[in-house]
Design an enzyme around this catalytic site. Structure first.
Site, PDB file in Angstrom:
ATOM      1  CB  THR A 185      -0.862  -0.040   1.225  1.00 24.74           C
ATOM      2  OG1 THR A 185      -1.516  -1.320   1.268  1.00 24.74           O
ATOM      3  CG2 THR A 185      -1.892   1.114   1.119  1.00 24.74           C
TER       4      THR A 185
ATOM      5  N   GLY B 113      -0.336  -2.826   5.786  1.00 28.20           N
ATOM      6  CA  GLY B 113      -1.238  -4.054   5.960  1.00 28.20           C
ATOM      7  C   GLY B 113      -2.055  -3.810   7.166  1.00 28.20           C
TER       8      GLY B 113
ATOM      9  CB  SER C 241      -9.497  -2.702   2.900  1.00 26.40           C
ATOM     10  OG  SER C 241      -8.229  -1.893   2.917  1.00 26.40           O
ATOM     11  CB  SER C 242      -5.995  -2.872   7.353  1.00 26.38           C
ATOM     12  OG  SER C 242      -6.337  -3.962   7.880  1.00 26.38           O
TER      13      SER C 242
END
Length: 609
Positions: free
Chosen positions: A420, A516, A492-493
């Site tokens: 990400t 993450g 998702s985080s």
């Protein structure tokens, strides 16, 4: 590199056609608001911890994970573009220069404020319509090893980033869509210097060489990874971006580029995926209502499910509000042992709830029919009562009961989450955004696609389907909320966050991070540091990290004294040290304008005027 003396060739106002900038037919676009100029910037060293000064600006600010990407957004803002315009330019450059983290082959969540309203733009990937609950299982009914699933066609979800940005641009863009691709196209054609972080990622990668296109592009004839400073051109990506610039997201989701994507996934040598042309053509980005909750004197707005970020962050902060106040939360510039104990125990409880309840809202119903049930003050007070002087220990936290459920859900087993990048932007028009964008693990599915161009390079596809639970049921046969289902968006985080003054409604800050599941801890701690402890954005991002996903505790290596590790272990936390490479970006409002911070653990910078 001295960030206070970065030299950039500034853009200037001109009146030319998009055809001159992008090589498109003359009738494709007109009245370009700016002409992109390749900047004289070299990315900083990416490994280790590099002190950064923080950046004060007056009119606008953009923070992104790579100086070339930040500069692209800066040039758009300087030309009068909106925050969304700048985010598009930033994302396209990140696709090129930070391919290991995000790109047009992945998904993103974008929180946007237009001066009055907040909207959550959802570009999360979806499972193909042919996907089954057993997608990530072997023939014996066991879950695949993570990398066996990730580095394959099985893991590729239908990408959503470009469709989402197109939707946001239709509502909030000021400059023409096509113009915003000029920075990435120019850099792809002229070449850019491989950054130390990209070079380090390539050197540590074990699976990318297995992909023929990626091996030929990112490694030399001896199989050695490209070195930092190598000038890399990406003509395939330039050609693809030209098509998207001229024809919108349709160019990615239909036609030859889409056909190439499907062919590469379905023909994967080890584990082909099920993604189809219909999956791509039918993908829809969504504009969702944000979740906004009061905390202390602030209104914190974050992304709703399928993100678990905001709910879990606010559960952590809300639970801690019901615990005894810590006299000294900071000691010697670090979170104190006492504060860490409370933070980690609240995290355990919040992650237990996350593992049972949170998934795509089109497929699951929240407890009590409303996600706010998980943030109810009485409920969080009852959770806080479970926190004592000693840790409940690894796996000692159980999910609570915030409200009745239509379906009983099992707890999802812990599994890896990666990857990400984050972008924060505030423009001079009163618009602000926080956008977290991803292809999941480093280099995603390790599948490079060239759009059928036959040229070198291209873009990487995500492995986002590994964010689903690998197992659809628990041992008792109870379904897991975040199991694979056709058309579903994996949990998702990602935690893009906008902060407002709860009384005046004035925008206070934009922030977020990659990392993450640890995104949740990184963002939560930054919020506390900025809003409660009074640190500026850069000071907040500099603080050392401590996380738990419910099991053991990890302290950022080399950032805490031995006494902290010993104290936490004596309390039963099972703590050890490890790498916690966040990539926080934050911009806060000041009396004189804005102040931005970039994570010292990565290559990001802030620019503005």
């Amino acid at each position: 590199m001295d960030f206070q003396s970065v030299t950039v060739r500034r853009c200037w106002f001109v009146s030319v056609t998009s055809a001159m900038v992008l090589g498109l037919p003359l009738l494709a676009q007109a009245n370009v608001a700016f002409q992109y100029q390749d900047p004289a910037i070299a990315p900083e060293v990416a490994s280790g911890y590099t002190e950064k000064p923080g950046w004060a600006t007056e009119r606008f600010a953009v923070a992104a994970a790579n100086p070339l990407a930040t500069d692209a957004g800066y040039q758009v803002l300087r030309a009068g573009g909106s925050a969304v315009d700048a985010a598009i330019a930033v994302q396209m450059v990140l696709t090129l220069v930070e391919p290991q983290s995000s790109g047009i082959g992945g998904g993103a969540f974008l929180m946007h404020y237009d001066g009055s309203d907040v909207t959550a733009f959802d570009g999360r990937e979806t499972a193909p319509k042919a996907a089954s609950e057993s997608l990530l299982m072997d023939g014996e009914g066991e879950s695949l090893a993570f990398m066996d699933a990730a580095a394959s066609g099985l893991s590729v979800g239908v990408p959503g980033t470009v469709r989402m940005l197109e939707l946001a641009h239709a509502k909030h863009g000021k400059l023409p869509w096509a113009d915003l691709f000029a920075p990435a196209i120019s850099l792809a054609e002229q070449g850019f210097e491989v950054s130390p972080r990209l070079a380090t990622s390539l050197a540590g990668e074990d699976y990318l060489r297995d992909d023929p296109l990626a091996s030929a592009f990112y490694y030399d004839e001896n199989g050695e990874p490209l070195q930092a400073g190598h000038r890399l051109q990406n003509p395939a990506l330039a050609a693809i971006l030209r098509e998207i610039a001229g024809h919108g997201s349709e160019a990615l989701h239909e036609g030859s580029i889409a056909e190439d994507l499907v062919a590469r996934v379905q023909s994967h040598e080890r584990r082909p995926g099920a993604i189809s042309l219909n999956d791509l053509a039918s993908y829809e980005a969504k504009a969702r209502d944000p979740l906004c909750n009061d905390w202390q004197a602030y209104r914190i707005c974050g992304f709703p499910p399928p993100s678990s970020g905001h709910l879990t962050i606010m559960q952590i902060l809300g639970t801690m509000e019901h615990l005894p106040a810590i006299d000294q939360p900071l000691v010697d510039g670090r979170p104190s042992d006492e504060w860490l104990h409370q933070f980690l125990e609240a995290s355990r409880l919040s992650f237990a709830d996350r593992g049972r309840y949170i998934a795509d809202p089109d497929f699951v119903t929240p407890p009590g029919g409303d996600w706010s049930s998980m943030l109810d003050s009485d409920y969080l007070a009852s959770r806080a009562e479970l926190i004592g002087e000693r840790s409940m220990g690894p796996d000692g936290a159980e999910p609570g009961n915030p409200g009745d459920l239509e379906v009983a859900w099992a707890v999802q087993p812990s599994q890896p989450e990666y990857g990400t990048s984050h972008i924060s932007i505030i423009d001079e028009h009163g618009n602000a955004l926080a956008m977290t964008t991803t292809i999941e693990a480093a280099f995603g599915s390790r599948i490079l696609v060239d759009g059928g161009t036959g040229l070198a390079g291209g873009y990487l596809l995500n492995n986002e389907l590994t964010d689903f639970s690998f197992l659809p049921l628990d041992a008792d046969g109870t379904p897991i909320a975040n199991r694979v289902e056709p058309g579903k968006r994996p949990r998702s985080s990602m935690s893009p966050t906008l902060v407002f003054d709860s009384d005046s409604g004035e925008l206070i800050a934009s922030l977020g991070s990659p990392g993450g599941a640890a995104i949740i801890h990184y963002t939560a701690k930054a919020l506390v540091a900025m809003l409660d402890w009074g640190l500026d954005a850069q000071e907040a991002l500099n603080l050392p990290h401590a996380i738990t996903l419910g099991g053991p505790v990890v302290l950022e290596e080399g950032r805490f004294p031995d006494s902290t590790l010993q104290a936490l272990n004596e309390l039963g936390h099972d703590a050890s040290e490890g790498e916690l490479t966040s990539g926080l970006q934050a911009i806060e409002r000041t009396d004189d304008g804005f102040f931005g911070g970039a994570d010292p653990r990565r290559e990001g910078v802030v620019m503005g005027e």
